[in-house]
Design a protein around this motif. Structure first.
Motif, PDB file in Angstrom:
ATOM      1  N   VAL A   1       0.645  -1.279   0.088  1.00 45.54           N
ATOM      2  CA  VAL A   1      -0.211   0.144  -0.203  1.00 45.54           C
ATOM      3  C   VAL A   1       0.934   1.413   0.349  1.00 45.54           C
ATOM      4  N   SER A   2       0.943   1.976  -1.424  1.00 42.26           N
ATOM      5  CA  SER A   2       2.130   3.173  -1.188  1.00 42.26           C
ATOM      6  C   SER A   2       0.586   4.691  -0.847  1.00 42.26           C
ATOM      7  N   LEU A   3       1.511   5.592  -1.083  1.00 42.51           N
ATOM      8  CA  LEU A   3       0.728   6.729  -0.682  1.00 42.51           C
ATOM      9  C   LEU A   3       1.315   7.806  -1.921  1.00 42.51           C
ATOM     10  N   GLU A   4       1.338   8.077  -2.495  1.00 41.02           N
ATOM     11  CA  GLU A   4       1.727   9.406  -3.121  1.00 41.02           C
ATOM     12  C   GLU A   4       1.001  10.770  -3.228  1.00 41.02           C
ATOM     13  N   GLN A   5       1.430  11.778  -2.898  1.00 39.55           N
ATOM     14  CA  GLN A   5       1.064  13.457  -2.612  1.00 39.55           C
ATOM     15  C   GLN A   5       1.793  14.226  -4.053  1.00 39.55           C
TER      16      GLN A   5
ATOM     17  N   LEU B   1      -5.433   3.548   6.893  1.00 32.35           N
ATOM     18  CA  LEU B   1      -5.880   2.238   5.438  1.00 32.35           C
ATOM     19  C   LEU B   1      -4.424   1.237   5.390  1.00 32.35           C
ATOM     20  N   ARG B   2      -3.417   2.151   5.265  1.00 33.72           N
ATOM     21  CA  ARG B   2      -2.294   1.336   4.716  1.00 33.72           C
ATOM     22  C   ARG B   2      -2.128   1.237   5.818  1.00 33.72           C
ATOM     23  N   ASP B   3      -2.225   1.752   7.228  1.00 32.68           N
ATOM     24  CA  ASP B   3      -1.676   1.070   8.428  1.00 32.68           C
ATOM     25  C   ASP B   3      -2.822  -0.334   9.260  1.00 32.68           C
ATOM     26  N   ARG B   4      -3.876  -0.600   8.722  1.00 34.30           N
ATOM     27  CA  ARG B   4      -5.061  -1.140   8.694  1.00 34.30           C
ATOM     28  C   ARG B   4      -4.264  -3.010   7.934  1.00 34.30           C
ATOM     29  N   VAL B   5      -4.276  -1.966   6.789  1.00 29.37           N
ATOM     30  CA  VAL B   5      -3.616  -3.660   6.075  1.00 29.37           C
ATOM     31  C   VAL B   5      -2.088  -4.502   6.266  1.00 29.37           C
TER      32      VAL B   5
ATOM     33  N   ALA C   1      -4.025  -7.060  13.926  1.00 33.41           N
ATOM     34  CA  ALA C   1      -5.641  -6.076  13.240  1.00 33.41           C
ATOM     35  C   ALA C   1      -6.261  -5.593  15.153  1.00 33.41           C
ATOM     36  N   ALA C   2      -6.264  -3.330  14.993  1.00 31.47           N
ATOM     37  CA  ALA C   2      -6.720  -3.089  15.816  1.00 31.47           C
ATOM     38  C   ALA C   2      -8.137  -4.013  16.151  1.00 31.47           C
ATOM     39  N   THR C   3      -8.552  -3.944  17.095  1.00 31.34           N
ATOM     40  CA  THR C   3      -9.416  -4.287  17.583  1.00 31.34           C
ATOM     41  C   THR C   3     -10.571  -3.140  18.590  1.00 31.34           C
TER      42      THR C   3
ATOM     43  N   LEU D   1     -11.053   3.560  11.035  1.00 31.02           N
ATOM     44  CA  LEU D   1      -9.769   3.276  10.606  1.00 31.02           C
ATOM     45  C   LEU D   1      -8.783   3.214  11.577  1.00 31.02           C
ATOM     46  N   PRO D   2      -8.237   2.398  12.129  1.00 32.21           N
ATOM     47  CA  PRO D   2      -7.013   2.887  13.119  1.00 32.21           C
ATOM     48  C   PRO D   2      -6.038   3.743  13.359  1.00 32.21           C
ATOM     49  N   ALA D   3      -5.505   4.412  14.163  1.00 31.08           N
ATOM     50  CA  ALA D   3      -4.672   5.844  14.119  1.00 31.08           C
ATOM     51  C   ALA D   3      -3.710   5.347  13.520  1.00 31.08           C
TER      52      ALA D   3
END
Length: 514
Positions: free
Chosen positions: A116-120, A157-161, A169-171, A180-182
């Protein structure tokens, strides 16, 4: 946008959609309409300029009306596409619906997602948005793209995956609601980072004529504004020969002018390389991350900030690039050949664009790939690699120079002198084409000007091919091609011109199962 479904819609999925309800699906950030509209408008600026000078005969009123109509059409279509693109983050998968007339319903399970990559881009950074790219390895490039989300949502979202893939996985939040978790901040010092001084050094070694190419492309699109034969070199040669000012100069002045032109060209190449490197590598930082699957997190970019993670288990080989000048000062470019593509779609991930060997070692240690040691002896390939090609090229050049010299101008006999640098380059290339094998790794060196050392763990080898060209048979030579998962079919790892017996013995060692 999404090309084709990763998993086609079935009756069970339709039932799931009905159970979820459309309310559970979310839209992209509304500001993404502005982002895509700006991108579409920028792509049509040259077209508007052409219309202004040609179709509308420089009539500003008609051009303005056409620009307003185009702007309204772009914004309208972009908003319509945005309204029809929705996504849902479930407990084990991401669902994406898209398409205006033909609807796509794509399911991407978390356990299939490799990266999962982020682009800005620049405008995205100003607006606090990010494009999320999902890569599964099922096709070239990304398999899903959310363009664009709020930066915090993209990081979450990246951390969730990653949490799901690591079984942690955070509960705290109900996954059915898509919460989504922080994001977890990175606190450890980077494995490698580059300041502006280091980027400048890297730019000096990335000589490029990209600036000239951009100017030529602009001129090509606006050629109706330029004089006839502007791109014809013979036209300019004739113009210069007819100039009294040029003809009146002494030989030393003409030589000085030619030298000044050459120096200017080199300066443009160096400047282009520095600018290009700053745009690509600004803020370069490489971190080790353990959340989810252990990997390398790379952040870089001046106008377009990319934030991607390369899982360590997907690394296939390490590549060290340098050159005669760069190596003299101890600078190397470390890349990893990986099953995952980076933000530009390449399989070779830049891990340290301009690093000393002491900085390269800790990065290699994270992948359990050993670097070259002082006691490691390399084997050269057969000298036929250089003299055979040199002889053929010399024969061809001789025939061409004699033929053109006889029928066009005797001055073309000098073409035969090109054989000297060609033979020298072939000889130097042979001297730097070496290989060696240890119990666990294959080392292959290639190139003289663009020196490249490939370090390949034997366990990562997929195939080993032995081939002979018609020129190899008389000398009983062969070439060994090593297949690596994720490698380039256009530029495979190859050991050229070694004895057939050595090639067979090398293949037996590379494909051993123990």
């Amino acid at each position: 946008m999404i090309d084709a479904p990763l998993t086609s819609t079935t009756e069970d999925e339709s039932a799931d959609d009905a159970a979820m309800g459309e309310a559970s699906f979310q839209r992209l950030h509304p500001l993404s309409i502005i982002l895509k509209s700006i991108a579409a408008i920028s792509q049509n600026l040259i077209a508007m300029g052409v219309l202004y000078f040609s179709v509308f005969d420089r009539n500003i009123i008609y051009t303005g009306l056409a620009a307003i109509a185009l702007l309204a059409a772009i914004i309208g279509v972009t908003a319509l596409v945005w309204s029809r693109f929705t996504y849902h983050i479930g407990p084990k998968e991401i669902r994406i619906k898209s398409g205006l007339i033909s609807r796509n319903n794509r399911s991407i399970p978390f356990d299939r997602i490799q990266d999962v990559s982020l682009e800005q881009k620049l405008v995205s950074r100003i607006l606090g948005l990010a494009t999320v790219k999902l890569e599964t390895g099922a096709s070239a490039g990304e398999d899903g793209k959310l363009d664009a989300l709020a930066l915090a949502d993209g990081e979450a979202l990246r951390d969730r995956v990653r949490d799901y893939k690591s079984g942690a996985a955070a509960t705290a939040a109900d996954p059915d609601e898509g919460a989504l978790p922080a994001a977890e901040p990175e606190e450890r010092p980077p494995l490698f980072a580059m300041d502006n001084r280091r980027i400048l050094i890297a730019g000096l070694f990335n000589f490029s004529f990209v600036l000239l190419a951009i100017l030529a492309a602009i001129a090509q699109n606006l050629d109706f504004l330029l004089p006839d034969d502007f791109f014809n070199p013979w036209y300019w040669a004739k113009q210069l020969s007819e100039q009294d000012v040029v003809n009146g100069l002494s030989s030393s002045a003409q030589i000085a002018g030619a030298a000044a032109a050459l120096i200017s060209l080199i300066a443009v190449g160096l400047g282009s390389g520095i600018i290009r490197t700053f745009i690509r590598e600004y803020g370069f930082r490489l971190d080790r991350v353990d959340r989810g699957q252990p990997g390398f997190r790379r952040q870089r970019g001046l106008f377009t900030l990319t934030d991607m993670v390369m899982p360590i288990h997907r690394v296939q080989a390490a590549i060290l690039k340098t050159g005669p000048i760069r190596q003299r000062f101890g600078w190397y470019h470390l890349k990893f050949q990986s099953l995952a593509g980076d933000g530009s779609g390449e399989s070779d991930h830049s891990a340290a664009p301009c690093a000393q060997m002491a900085e390269v070692e800790p990065i290699l240690a994270e992948t359990s790939i050993a670097n070259v040691t002082a006691d490691l002896e390399f084997c050269r390939v057969n000298p036929a690699l250089w003299w055979r090609d040199a002889v053929l090229l010399t024969i061809v050049l001789s025939a061409v120079s004699i033929g053109i010299g006889l029928f066009v101008d005797p001055g073309f006999y000098a073409l035969i002198l090109l054989a000297v640098p060609i033979v020298a380059v072939k000889f130097l290339g042979w001297r730097h084409h070496q290989y060696t094998l240890t119990k666990t790794q294959l080392f292959v060196r290639t190139g003289w000007w663009r020196r490249k050392l490939t370090i390949l763990p034997i366990r990562k080898i997929q195939t080993v091919d032995i081939s002979q060209s018609p020129l190899d048979h008389p000398l009983d030579l062969a070439s060994v091609t090593v297949g690596i998962a994720g490698g380039s079919p256009m530029a495979p790892l190859k050991i050229n011109d070694i004895p057939m017996a050595s090639a067979m013995a090398l293949r037996a060692k590379l494909i051993r199962s123990d």
